[in-house]
Design a protein around this motif. Structure first.
Motif, PDB file in Angstrom:
ATOM      1  N   ARG A  56       0.854  -1.189   0.000  1.00 39.93           N
ATOM      2  CA  ARG A  56       0.000   0.000   0.000  1.00 39.93           C
ATOM      3  C   ARG A  56       0.886   1.233   0.000  1.00 39.93           C
ATOM      4  NH1 ARG A  56      -2.019  -3.688   3.682  1.00 39.93           N
ATOM      5  NH2 ARG A  56      -0.686  -2.801   5.283  1.00 39.93           N
ATOM      6  N   ILE A  57       0.591   2.161  -0.908  1.00 35.80           N
ATOM      7  CA  ILE A  57       1.314   3.431  -0.948  1.00 35.80           C
ATOM      8  C   ILE A  57       0.313   4.540  -0.686  1.00 35.80           C
ATOM      9  CG2 ILE A  57       2.681   5.018  -2.347  1.00 35.80           C
ATOM     10  CD1 ILE A  57       3.773   2.627  -3.865  1.00 35.80           C
ATOM     11  N   LYS A  58       0.637   5.388   0.291  1.00 34.45           N
ATOM     12  CA  LYS A  58      -0.212   6.540   0.599  1.00 34.45           C
ATOM     13  C   LYS A  58       0.569   7.807   0.290  1.00 34.45           C
ATOM     14  CE  LYS A  58      -3.155   4.301   3.920  1.00 34.45           C
ATOM     15  NZ  LYS A  58      -3.758   4.370   5.239  1.00 34.45           N
ATOM     16  N   ASN A  59      -0.094   8.767  -0.354  1.00 30.07           N
ATOM     17  CA  ASN A  59       0.580  10.010  -0.720  1.00 30.07           C
ATOM     18  C   ASN A  59       0.707  10.920   0.497  1.00 30.07           C
ATOM     19  OD1 ASN A  59      -1.925  11.273  -0.393  1.00 30.07           O
ATOM     20  ND2 ASN A  59      -2.262  11.572  -2.573  1.00 30.07           N
ATOM     21  N   ASP A  60       1.197  12.130   0.291  1.00 32.67           N
ATOM     22  CA  ASP A  60       1.434  13.042   1.406  1.00 32.67           C
ATOM     23  C   ASP A  60       0.153  13.533   2.070  1.00 32.67           C
ATOM     24  OD1 ASP A  60       0.758  14.547  -0.802  1.00 32.67           O
ATOM     25  OD2 ASP A  60       2.294  16.063  -0.494  1.00 32.67           O
ATOM     26  N   ASN A  61      -1.004  13.276   1.466  1.00 31.43           N
ATOM     27  CA  ASN A  61      -2.301  13.584   2.083  1.00 31.43           C
ATOM     28  C   ASN A  61      -2.944  12.344   2.676  1.00 31.43           C
ATOM     29  OD1 ASN A  61      -2.383  16.371   1.543  1.00 31.43           O
ATOM     30  ND2 ASN A  61      -2.893  15.935  -0.584  1.00 31.43           N
ATOM     31  N   ASN A  62      -2.183  11.259   2.761  1.00 35.65           N
ATOM     32  CA  ASN A  62      -2.616   9.982   3.331  1.00 35.65           C
ATOM     33  C   ASN A  62      -3.683   9.279   2.501  1.00 35.65           C
ATOM     34  OD1 ASN A  62      -1.824   8.230   5.408  1.00 35.65           O
ATOM     35  ND2 ASN A  62      -3.727   8.594   6.510  1.00 35.65           N
ATOM     36  N   LEU A  63      -3.714   9.544   1.204  1.00 40.93           N
ATOM     37  CA  LEU A  63      -4.635   8.868   0.293  1.00 40.93           C
ATOM     38  C   LEU A  63      -3.890   7.788  -0.472  1.00 40.93           C
ATOM     39  CD1 LEU A  63      -6.461  12.012  -1.133  1.00 40.93           C
ATOM     40  CD2 LEU A  63      -7.277  10.460   0.645  1.00 40.93           C
ATOM     41  N   TRP A  64      -4.545   6.647  -0.677  1.00 45.77           N
ATOM     42  CA  TRP A  64      -3.936   5.555  -1.424  1.00 45.77           C
ATOM     43  C   TRP A  64      -3.699   5.978  -2.865  1.00 45.77           C
ATOM     44  CZ3 TRP A  64      -5.526   2.835  -5.748  1.00 45.77           C
ATOM     45  CH2 TRP A  64      -4.761   1.713  -6.055  1.00 45.77           C
ATOM     46  N   VAL A  65      -2.522   5.602  -3.392  1.00 47.87           N
ATOM     47  CA  VAL A  65      -2.214   5.869  -4.794  1.00 47.87           C
ATOM     48  C   VAL A  65      -1.735   4.581  -5.443  1.00 47.87           C
ATOM     49  CG1 VAL A  65      -1.668   8.315  -4.531  1.00 47.87           C
ATOM     50  CG2 VAL A  65       0.122   6.643  -4.230  1.00 47.87           C
ATOM     51  N   PRO A  66      -2.084   4.349  -6.710  1.00 49.93           N
ATOM     52  CA  PRO A  66      -1.611   3.145  -7.390  1.00 49.93           C
ATOM     53  C   PRO A  66      -0.106   3.249  -7.646  1.00 49.93           C
ATOM     54  CG  PRO A  66      -2.892   4.519  -8.898  1.00 49.93           C
ATOM     55  CD  PRO A  66      -2.971   5.153  -7.550  1.00 49.93           C
ATOM     56  N   PRO A  67       0.659   2.231  -7.291  1.00 48.72           N
ATOM     57  CA  PRO A  67       2.114   2.289  -7.437  1.00 48.72           C
ATOM     58  C   PRO A  67       2.572   2.574  -8.865  1.00 48.72           C
ATOM     59  CG  PRO A  67       1.468   0.368  -6.173  1.00 48.72           C
ATOM     60  CD  PRO A  67       0.216   0.986  -6.685  1.00 48.72           C
ATOM     61  N   ALA A  68       1.911   1.999  -9.845  1.00 50.77           N
ATOM     62  CA  ALA A  68       2.338   2.201 -11.231  1.00 50.77           C
ATOM     63  C   ALA A  68       2.260   3.665 -11.642  1.00 50.77           C
ATOM     64  CB  ALA A  68       1.495   1.341 -12.164  1.00 50.77           C
ATOM     65  N   GLY A  69       1.394   4.433 -11.017  1.00 50.00           N
ATOM     66  CA  GLY A  69       1.265   5.848 -11.334  1.00 50.00           C
ATOM     67  C   GLY A  69       2.425   6.692 -10.823  1.00 50.00           C
ATOM     68  N   LEU A  70       3.284   6.110  -9.996  1.00 48.15           N
ATOM     69  CA  LEU A  70       4.430   6.832  -9.439  1.00 48.15           C
ATOM     70  C   LEU A  70       5.744   6.470 -10.131  1.00 48.15           C
ATOM     71  CD1 LEU A  70       3.523   6.422  -5.663  1.00 48.15           C
ATOM     72  CD2 LEU A  70       3.111   8.403  -7.126  1.00 48.15           C
ATOM     73  N   THR A  71       5.672   5.681 -11.180  1.00 50.68           N
ATOM     74  CA  THR A  71       6.874   5.199 -11.860  1.00 50.68           C
ATOM     75  C   THR A  71       7.793   6.357 -12.247  1.00 50.68           C
ATOM     76  OG1 THR A  71       5.680   3.288 -12.705  1.00 50.68           O
ATOM     77  CG2 THR A  71       7.713   3.878 -13.850  1.00 50.68           C
ATOM     78  N   GLY A  72       9.068   6.203 -11.873  1.00 52.99           N
ATOM     79  CA  GLY A  72      10.096   7.168 -12.246  1.00 52.99           C
ATOM     80  C   GLY A  72      10.246   8.351 -11.315  1.00 52.99           C
ATOM     81  N   GLN A  73       9.334   8.567 -10.386  1.00 53.20           N
ATOM     82  CA  GLN A  73       9.422   9.705  -9.470  1.00 53.20           C
ATOM     83  C   GLN A  73      10.313   9.369  -8.280  1.00 53.20           C
ATOM     84  OE1 GLN A  73       5.620  11.480  -8.367  1.00 53.20           O
ATOM     85  NE2 GLN A  73       4.667  10.425 -10.091  1.00 53.20           N
ATOM     86  N   LYS A  74      11.149  10.318  -7.863  1.00 53.07           N
ATOM     87  CA  LYS A  74      11.950  10.157  -6.648  1.00 53.07           C
ATOM     88  C   LYS A  74      11.145  10.730  -5.496  1.00 53.07           C
ATOM     89  CE  LYS A  74      16.531  10.298  -8.643  1.00 53.07           C
ATOM     90  NZ  LYS A  74      17.851  10.951  -8.632  1.00 53.07           N
ATOM     91  N   LEU A  75      10.816   9.879  -4.536  1.00 59.62           N
ATOM     92  CA  LEU A  75       9.954  10.268  -3.421  1.00 59.62           C
ATOM     93  C   LEU A  75      10.632   9.950  -2.097  1.00 59.62           C
ATOM     94  CD1 LEU A  75       6.759   8.595  -4.874  1.00 59.62           C
ATOM     95  CD2 LEU A  75       7.260  11.048  -4.902  1.00 59.62           C
ATOM     96  N   THR A  76      10.618  10.896  -1.172  1.00 65.91           N
ATOM     97  CA  THR A  76      11.107  10.621   0.173  1.00 65.91           C
ATOM     98  C   THR A  76       9.950  10.018   0.946  1.00 65.91           C
ATOM     99  OG1 THR A  76      12.650  12.454   0.034  1.00 65.91           O
ATOM    100  CG2 THR A  76      12.195  11.584   2.220  1.00 65.91           C
ATOM    101  N   VAL A  77      10.189   8.837   1.512  1.00 65.38           N
ATOM    102  CA  VAL A  77       9.113   8.052   2.107  1.00 65.38           C
ATOM    103  C   VAL A  77       9.533   7.447   3.438  1.00 65.38           C
ATOM    104  CG1 VAL A  77       8.202   7.425  -0.173  1.00 65.38           C
ATOM    105  CG2 VAL A  77       9.808   5.889   0.957  1.00 65.38           C
ATOM    106  N   HIS A  78       8.542   6.988   4.173  1.00 66.94           N
ATOM    107  CA  HIS A  78       8.727   6.016   5.243  1.00 66.94           C
ATOM    108  C   HIS A  78       8.160   4.722   4.688  1.00 66.94           C
ATOM    109  CE1 HIS A  78       8.815   9.077   8.792  1.00 66.94           C
ATOM    110  NE2 HIS A  78       9.943   9.040   8.118  1.00 66.94           N
ATOM    111  N   TYR A  79       8.792   3.609   5.019  1.00 61.35           N
ATOM    112  CA  TYR A  79       8.339   2.338   4.478  1.00 61.35           C
ATOM    113  C   TYR A  79       8.606   1.220   5.477  1.00 61.35           C
ATOM    114  CZ  TYR A  79      13.275   1.375   3.568  1.00 61.35           C
ATOM    115  OH  TYR A  79      14.627   1.164   3.720  1.00 61.35           O
ATOM    116  N   THR A  80       7.841   0.148   5.340  1.00 60.41           N
ATOM    117  CA  THR A  80       8.070  -1.054   6.140  1.00 60.41           C
ATOM    118  C   THR A  80       8.359  -2.208   5.196  1.00 60.41           C
ATOM    119  OG1 THR A  80       5.725  -1.665   6.186  1.00 60.41           O
ATOM    120  CG2 THR A  80       6.538  -0.295   8.005  1.00 60.41           C
ATOM    121  N   VAL A  81       9.095  -3.174   5.728  1.00 54.80           N
ATOM    122  CA  VAL A  81       9.463  -4.355   4.964  1.00 54.80           C
ATOM    123  C   VAL A  81       8.900  -5.568   5.694  1.00 54.80           C
ATOM    124  CG1 VAL A  81      11.419  -5.711   4.100  1.00 54.80           C
ATOM    125  CG2 VAL A  81      11.563  -3.217   4.168  1.00 54.80           C
ATOM    126  N   GLU A  82       8.248  -6.455   4.952  1.00 49.82           N
ATOM    127  CA  GLU A  82       7.703  -7.665   5.582  1.00 49.82           C
ATOM    128  C   GLU A  82       8.811  -8.687   5.789  1.00 49.82           C
ATOM    129  OE1 GLU A  82       6.053 -10.048   1.688  1.00 49.82           O
ATOM    130  OE2 GLU A  82       4.609  -9.047   2.963  1.00 49.82           O
TER     131      GLU A  82
END
Length: 125
Positions: A56-82
């Motif tokens: 699940r990817i949430k944008n800076d407004n905490n809304l879900w975004v489809p990952p494919a729509g972010l292709t190529g963008q450099k984004l500073t994120v917090h993330y978890t790894v399973e």
């Protein structure tokens, strides 16, 4: 009657504004630069990574975004790894969250620092 409704509206809008500027992240969330190369393949901090099937990817407004729509963008994120090493949860950071430093970028840093979940801050031991 309207006098009773106005304070309620103000309170709700205040909570909504706070939610948009500061989210609560789990203690195992790491900070990094994410680039989705070709979904589900990605790079985090320059290293190859793969998004989990239920990621699940949430944008800076905490809304879900489809990952494919972010292709190529450099984004500073917090993330978890399973447990299998796949990236599970990703939050694109807003300006308030970006200013919250320090934040660990590796599991080793997270293991050696102290996290305060209430204030969402890390302290180096």
């Amino acid at each position: 009657m309207y006098r009773c409704v106005l304070p309620l509206i103000l309170a709700v809008s205040s909570v909504a504004a706070q939610a948009q500027t500061h989210r609560f992240f789990p203690a195992n969330a790491l900070r990094g630069e994410l680039v989705i190369t070709q979904f589900p393949e990605a790079r985090i901090n320059g290293r190859a990574a793969r998004l989990a099937p239920g990621a699940r990817i949430k944008n800076d407004n905490n809304l879900w975004v489809p990952p494919a729509g972010l292709t190529g963008q450099k984004l500073t994120v917090h993330y978890t790894v399973e447990s299998t090493g796949l990236v599970m949860d990703v939050w694109v950071l807003n300006a308030v969250e970006l200013a919250n430093k320090p934040w660990p970028t590796t599991p080793a840093e997270a293991a050696s620092w102290q996290f305060d979940a209430g204030t969402q801050t890390w302290a180096k031991r």
